[in-house]
Design a protein around this motif. Structure first.
Motif, short mmCIF file in Angstrom:
data_model
loop_
_atom_site.label_atom_id
_atom_site.label_comp_id
_atom_site.label_asym_id
_atom_site.label_seq_id
_atom_site.Cartn_x
_atom_site.Cartn_y
_atom_site.Cartn_z
N ASN A 164 65.02 60.97 32.49
CA ASN A 164 65.81 60.03 31.49
C ASN A 164 65.15 58.70 31.61
O ASN A 164 65.97 57.65 31.26
CB ASN A 164 67.05 59.99 31.52
CG ASN A 164 68.12 59.88 30.29
OD1 ASN A 164 67.31 60.17 29.08
ND2 ASN A 164 69.27 59.10 30.22
N ASP A 165 63.95 58.23 32.26
CA ASP A 165 63.66 56.86 32.53
C ASP A 165 62.62 56.65 31.18
O ASP A 165 62.14 57.38 30.82
CB ASP A 165 62.78 56.76 33.61
CG ASP A 165 63.47 56.94 34.94
OD1 ASP A 165 64.82 56.39 34.92
OD2 ASP A 165 63.30 57.34 35.97
N VAL A 166 62.79 55.41 30.95
CA VAL A 166 61.89 54.86 29.60
C VAL A 166 60.54 54.61 30.33
O VAL A 166 60.29 53.73 31.03
CB VAL A 166 62.62 53.54 29.23
CG1 VAL A 166 61.71 53.02 28.03
CG2 VAL A 166 64.06 53.76 28.65
N ILE A 167 59.66 55.26 29.60
CA ILE A 167 58.28 54.86 29.92
C ILE A 167 57.81 53.68 29.18
O ILE A 167 57.23 52.63 29.67
CB ILE A 167 57.18 56.07 29.37
CG1 ILE A 167 57.38 57.29 30.37
CG2 ILE A 167 55.99 55.73 29.75
CD1 ILE A 167 56.51 58.37 29.90
N TYR A 168 58.14 53.61 27.83
CA TYR A 168 57.68 52.41 27.01
C TYR A 168 58.84 52.13 26.07
O TYR A 168 59.33 53.17 25.24
CB TYR A 168 56.33 52.75 26.15
CG TYR A 168 55.12 52.76 26.98
CD1 TYR A 168 54.80 51.68 27.82
CD2 TYR A 168 54.46 54.00 27.04
CE1 TYR A 168 53.43 51.99 28.69
CE2 TYR A 168 53.19 53.96 27.60
CZ TYR A 168 52.49 53.01 28.63
OH TYR A 168 51.57 53.37 29.51
N SER A 169 59.14 50.94 26.01
CA SER A 169 59.96 50.69 24.73
C SER A 169 59.31 49.44 24.32
O SER A 169 59.49 48.24 24.56
CB SER A 169 61.38 50.07 25.29
OG SER A 169 62.18 49.81 24.24
#
Length: 286
Positions: A164-169
């Motif tokens: 559930n980690d954001v790679i790219y925002s």
């Protein structure tokens, strides 16, 4: 604000240059919060600019039209139709990703994750392919004018499903850099009190692939930039000439759409990312 963020901002101020935002519109973009990035900035940006949020509508692309990249008629004719469709209809695709850190740079990736990425929930580059074995959640989010319904900002929001980690925002747009005749692709990653931007040139190759590059050598070239601002509306920018990257989007010999994303630091390859993109199945009974 975390001490590491303050140190980074001092570095940008002392080693970069103070800029007039009116003279460098091609560098200016949305900024992030001081605590967490994730998708928080999206709601704040929509509220600030009175925009409506539309998420994962069918046929939503990173670009409204591939022509917005300044592709000539000749290049558009040569460009693989699947590559163009991907950029214009990104929400219609599923993604798989594999990552390969090179040598000692994997330690750098772990430090980046510990110091910045996990806390801010931004740029959580996968440390190994096991992390992404369950796939990515990919959202195309459009911020549109409430009256005209025209898109003001397009955000590509990608999460590693297993963690559930954001790679790219990241915000995908184009910019008109006065040093280049044609528009450049611009990807903005909001950070505390500023952002990181990747400014990329494009080339349509003989086989129809699209090659995007941020391989400039000096301030004003295509490349990687940190931009910082404060409550007075002052801006600083730092060109990071040590960082270069290339993204090649192509159709392979088995007619599968793929992308190779290679990143270099001082001329040394430190990370390879490989993507496989497949069209989502449409339930015709609905």
């Amino acid at each position: 604000m975390a001490i590491q963020d303050k140190i980074t901002q001092i570095w940008v101020k002392t080693t970069g240059k103070k800029i007039n935002p009116n003279d460098y519109e091609w560098l200016i973009g949305p900024i992030g919060n001081t605590d967490i990035i994730k998708d928080k900035f999206i709601f704040q940006l929509a509220k600030k600019e009175n925009l409506e949020i539309q998420k994962n509508l069918p046929n939503s692309g990173l670009l409204e039209k591939i022509e917005h990249l300044g592709i000539s008629d000749q290049d558009k004719y040569r460009l693989n139709d699947k590559v163009a469709d991907f950029y214009e209809n990104t929400s219609n695709y599923n993604f798989e990703v594999w990552s390969e850190w090179k040598g000692i740079f994997k330690l750098f990736g772990k430090l980046l994750s510990l110091i910045f990425s996990k806390r801010l929930q931004q740029l959580n580059l996968p440390l190994n392919s096991i992390d992404t074995a369950k796939g990515l959640q990919s959202d195309i989010i459009k911020l549109k004018d409430k009256q005209t319904k025209k898109t003001k900002w397009t955000i590509w929001y990608r999460i590693i499903k297993s963690t559930n980690d954001v790679i790219y925002s990241g915000i995908y747009t184009t910019c008109k850099n006065p040093n280049y005749e044609k528009p450049l692709l611009k990807v903005v990653f909001p950070l505390p009190n500023g952002n990181a931007s990747v400014i990329m040139t494009k080339k349509v190759e003989k086989d129809g692939a699209l090659l995007l590059c941020s391989d400039g050598k000096k301030f004003g070239d295509n490349g990687f930039y940190f931009t910082l601002t404060n409550e007075k509306g002052e801006y600083w920018a730092r060109f990071v000439k040590s960082m270069h990257e290339w993204i090649r989007v192509y159709e392979d010999e088995e007619n599968v759409l793929r992308a190779d994303h290679n990143l270099n630091f001082y001329g040394m390859r430190f990370l390879n990312l490989h993507y496989k993109m497949t069209k989502k199945l449409v339930n015709k009974n609905l």
